[in-house]
Design a protein around this motif. Structure first.
Motif, short mmCIF file in Angstrom:
data_model
loop_
_atom_site.label_atom_id
_atom_site.label_comp_id
_atom_site.label_asym_id
_atom_site.label_seq_id
_atom_site.Cartn_x
_atom_site.Cartn_y
_atom_site.Cartn_z
N HIS A 192 0.86 -1.19 0.00
CA HIS A 192 0.00 0.00 0.00
C HIS A 192 0.90 1.24 0.00
O HIS A 192 1.95 1.22 0.64
N ALA A 194 0.79 3.83 1.62
CA ALA A 194 1.00 4.38 2.97
C ALA A 194 2.30 3.87 3.60
O ALA A 194 2.87 4.53 4.47
N SER A 407 1.13 13.03 7.77
CA SER A 407 0.66 12.12 6.74
C SER A 407 -0.45 11.22 7.28
O SER A 407 -0.33 10.67 8.38
N MET A 408 -1.53 11.07 6.49
CA MET A 408 -2.62 10.18 6.89
C MET A 408 -2.16 8.73 6.84
O MET A 408 -2.71 7.88 7.53
N GLY A 409 -1.14 8.45 6.00
CA GLY A 409 -0.60 7.09 5.92
C GLY A 409 -0.15 6.59 7.28
O GLY A 409 -0.37 5.42 7.63
N ASP A 410 0.46 7.47 8.06
CA ASP A 410 0.92 7.08 9.40
C ASP A 410 -0.26 6.75 10.32
O ASP A 410 -0.16 5.88 11.18
N TYR A 412 -3.10 5.49 9.28
CA TYR A 412 -3.58 4.16 8.87
C TYR A 412 -2.68 3.07 9.45
O TYR A 412 -3.16 2.04 9.93
N VAL A 413 -1.36 3.29 9.38
CA VAL A 413 -0.40 2.30 9.93
C VAL A 413 -0.69 2.10 11.42
O VAL A 413 -0.76 0.95 11.90
N LYS B 89 -10.28 12.78 6.76
CA LYS B 89 -9.81 13.38 5.51
C LYS B 89 -10.88 14.29 4.89
O LYS B 89 -10.58 15.36 4.37
#
Lengths: 496, 151
Positions: A192, A194, A407-410, A412-413, B89
């Protein structure tokens, strides 16, 4: 005696403000059941981003020191240990409080914590440079084995079963390989976007320690936590000091057991407290009084769990191997400030590390002073309903993870790892070896790969990694720690 | 129930280990996968050991989940997932946090829903929390969170 020259940095206005804030906050967080020292330090890391490394570490160190001691407040007044390290304190501490000696029990616990804690930090001060000098001669294979020891020792001791503990360590090491390979720059296991840059340690730490707690609180449903808080009557502090020093045996047993256990990676405060309590009981002429509200029980348990705080940082600062899950989180705090612990740490960053260690010394004194005076307030905060705590921790975890790299990725992680960890924990897996695998994975990999490259030009990987006195010693420690844990697991099963 | 759960969890870990092992041994360049290969061998061996133990009904570590626990956690998990994966978001971090925080308090507060005082209490707690978070993250730490539709 280098540490003396760096005391000035601790006594600046900002440092003292952070030290006091970290201590008071840590005491309150520590007193709150469900908020462990590890989780508190993990949630605090994002707040240190804008600080200088010294200030960031001072805040984290103060929080670590005081959360361990703060757990005694709820253990004594509510009979709920704030952290696993305070389990032994409930045995006599709560019985004392029920007899109307709540204030005395709190004073004894904080004074014992202060003495144990100071001894532990002095061990840290004097042992760390010695071990760092020894570690200077370590090669790639030795550092590789040390990283493996860090994962296997904690993996064998922390989880519900040895195999599941080691498996948790493997998952952590695999997670550490996600992203770009350091040597060839190849993308590995990127399922992914992320995680294209790898799994960031801070969101992972926050998720692994905070989210399982949040889900545990959710799983309790809509319930009223009616905890009976015992009223605290006044008790002269001078008498508490006299009592602690008149119980030298319990104090010495607690402090020495706590310090020794702190030095062994992975053993932790819970075992330190319980073992010290047990030994103090064995050596006491008043054995029968233990469990009925005996001051020696509180002194032994609390001096032990705070004495382990300093020594648990010795392997972290010298060998990059965290001695406890909280030390692993502190390692994350060091790394985000660009400081990589190891044998040369004291030559490279003396202006950061010595003030940090010195602040822990001052932090112990502040912890004792504030602990005695705000214990009742902390106990009231500890009664905040669990559903409010769950919502607060979730919000802090989300904001804290986002703040790392914006970051939104972090985020999600954090949430995926945390949710996965909750379910795995329900089946005997443990977060501590997984975190150590994640942190020590890159150290193990870089040393393994470099060692392998060197070994191909010499006598081959087997000779390079498995021969030589130090290699054999380190491999033996890995085998012995796993073997001993399997043996004790089989023994426990047979007995039950 | 518990034995089935053990099979399910260890089966999931074994499946993950198999995928990691397969990727490590099939992807190139092999040098980049040297360490993952070593790790994945241990990972697969230990996970298969755990899975076989679970299949034989010998896996006992951990208490698993009860239906009651699952039912209790479900609203919280749903609210959290919608909040973190979508709302943060699209609605912006602060708006989404305020809504999710309030919904979580409402879902788990043991006080009666017919009590006006409890609703006022939840609104005040939510407002205080958001104010603290805004001061900490937006003003002190200067973190630029997504503003979503409120840009």
């Amino acid at each position: 005696m280098d540490f003396i020259f760096y005391f000035g940095e601790v006594f600046t206005f900002t440092s003292m403000l952070l030290l006091i804030g970290g201590t008071i906050g840590g005491l309150i967080m520590g007193a709150t059941p469900g908020l462990s020292p590890t989780m508190t330090v993990a949630l605090l890391i994002p707040f240190t981003f804008n600080m200088t490394p010294v200030h960031g570490l001072i805040l984290l160190g103060a929080a670590y020191t005081s959360t361990v001691a703060g757990g005694a407040v709820s253990a004594i007044l509510l009979k709920i240990p704030g952290a696993p390290a305070n389990i032994a304190t409930t045995l006599d501490g709560n019985a004392m409080a029920r007899k109307g000696e709540g204030a005395k029990a709190l004073q004894l616990s904080f004074i014992a914590s202060l003495i144990g804690g100071i001894f532990g930090v002095f061990l840290l001060i004097f042992l760390t440079p010695v071990l760092a000098k020894m570690a200077n001669s370590f090669g790639y294979s030795h550092t590789f084995w040390l990283a493996i020891i860090g994962v296997t020792v904690i993996g064998s001791l922390e989880a519900g079963s040895v195999v599941k503990g080691l498996l948790s360590g493997c998952i952590g090491m695999w997670l550490a390989t996600i992203g770009f390979d350091d040597i060839q720059g190849v993308k590995r296991f990127v399922f992914h976007p992320a995680i294209a840059g790898g799994v960031n340690i801070i969101p992972a730490l926050i998720g692994l320690f905070a989210i399982p707690q949040v889900i545990t609180m959710f799983a309790k449903g809509r319930f009223q936590n009616d905890v009976e808080q015992i009223q605290v009557k006044k008790h002269p502090i001078a008498k508490a000091f006299q009592e602690v020093f008149s119980r030298k045996r319990a104090l010495i047993i607690g402090t020495s057991i706590g310090s020794l256990i702190g030095l062994i990676p992975g053993v932790g405060g819970q075992i330190a407290g319980l073992l010290a309590y047990d030994q103090a009981k064995k050596f006491s002429p008043e054995k029968k009084k233990f469990g009925t509200g005996h001051s020696e029980g509180v002194i032994a348990a609390e001096s032990a769990n705070n004495a382990m705080v300093g020594p648990s940082l010795v392997p972290l600062l010298t060998l990059s191997i965290p001695g406890s899950p909280t030390a692993a989180v502190l390692l994350g705090g060091l790394i985000i400030h660009g400081i990589f612990p190891g044998p040369t740490l004291f030559q490279q960053y003396p202006e950061v590390i010595w003030p940090f260690i010195n602040s822990m010394l001052i932090g112990q004194i502040l912890m004792c002073i504030f602990g005695i005076y705000i214990a009742s307030l902390a106990a009231r905060v500890a009664q905040v309903p669990q559903f409010i705590m769950a919502a607060i921790v979730l919000g802090l975890a989300a904001f804290g993870s986002f703040a790392v790299q914006q970051s939104m990725g972090d985020v999600y992680v954090m949430v995926v790892l945390g949710t996965m960890m909750y379910f795995l924990e329900r089946f005997g897996f443990s977060a501590a070896p997984l975190v150590l695998g994640l942190i020590l994975g890159p150290i193990a990999e870089s040393n393994f790969v470099t060692g392998s490259l060197i070994s191909t030009a010499q006598n081959g990987p087997f000779v390079y990694f498995f021969t030589g006195g130090l290699n054999i010693l380190l491999v033996s420690i890995v085998i012995l720690s796993v073997g001993f844990s399997i043996w004790s697991e089989i023994n426990t099963k047979r007995q039950s | 129930m518990n034995i089935f759960q053990h099979k399910l969890s260890s089966g999931f870990v074994a499946g993950l280990a198999f995928i990691v092992c397969y990727i490590s041994f099939t992807r190139q360049p092999s040098d980049a996968y040297l360490f993952p290969r070593v790790i994945s061998v241990f990972f697969l061996t230990l996970s298969l050991w755990t899975f076989i133990k679970a299949l034989l009904g010998l896996s006992k570590a951990g208490n698993g989940l009860t239906l009651n626990m699952f039912r209790n956690m479900l609203p919280g998990m749903l609210i959290s997932s919608i909040y973190l994966f979508f709302a943060a978001k699209f609605l912006g971090f602060y708006t989404a946090t305020a809504i999710a925080f309030f919904l979580l308090l409402t879902a788990y507060d043991p006080e009666s829903y017919s009590s006006v005082n409890s609703w006022v209490k939840r609104i005040i707690i939510t407002a205080c929390f958001i104010a603290i978070m805004y001061t900490l993250f937006a003003k002190i730490l200067v973190v630029y969170t997504p503003r979503g539709m409120f840009i």
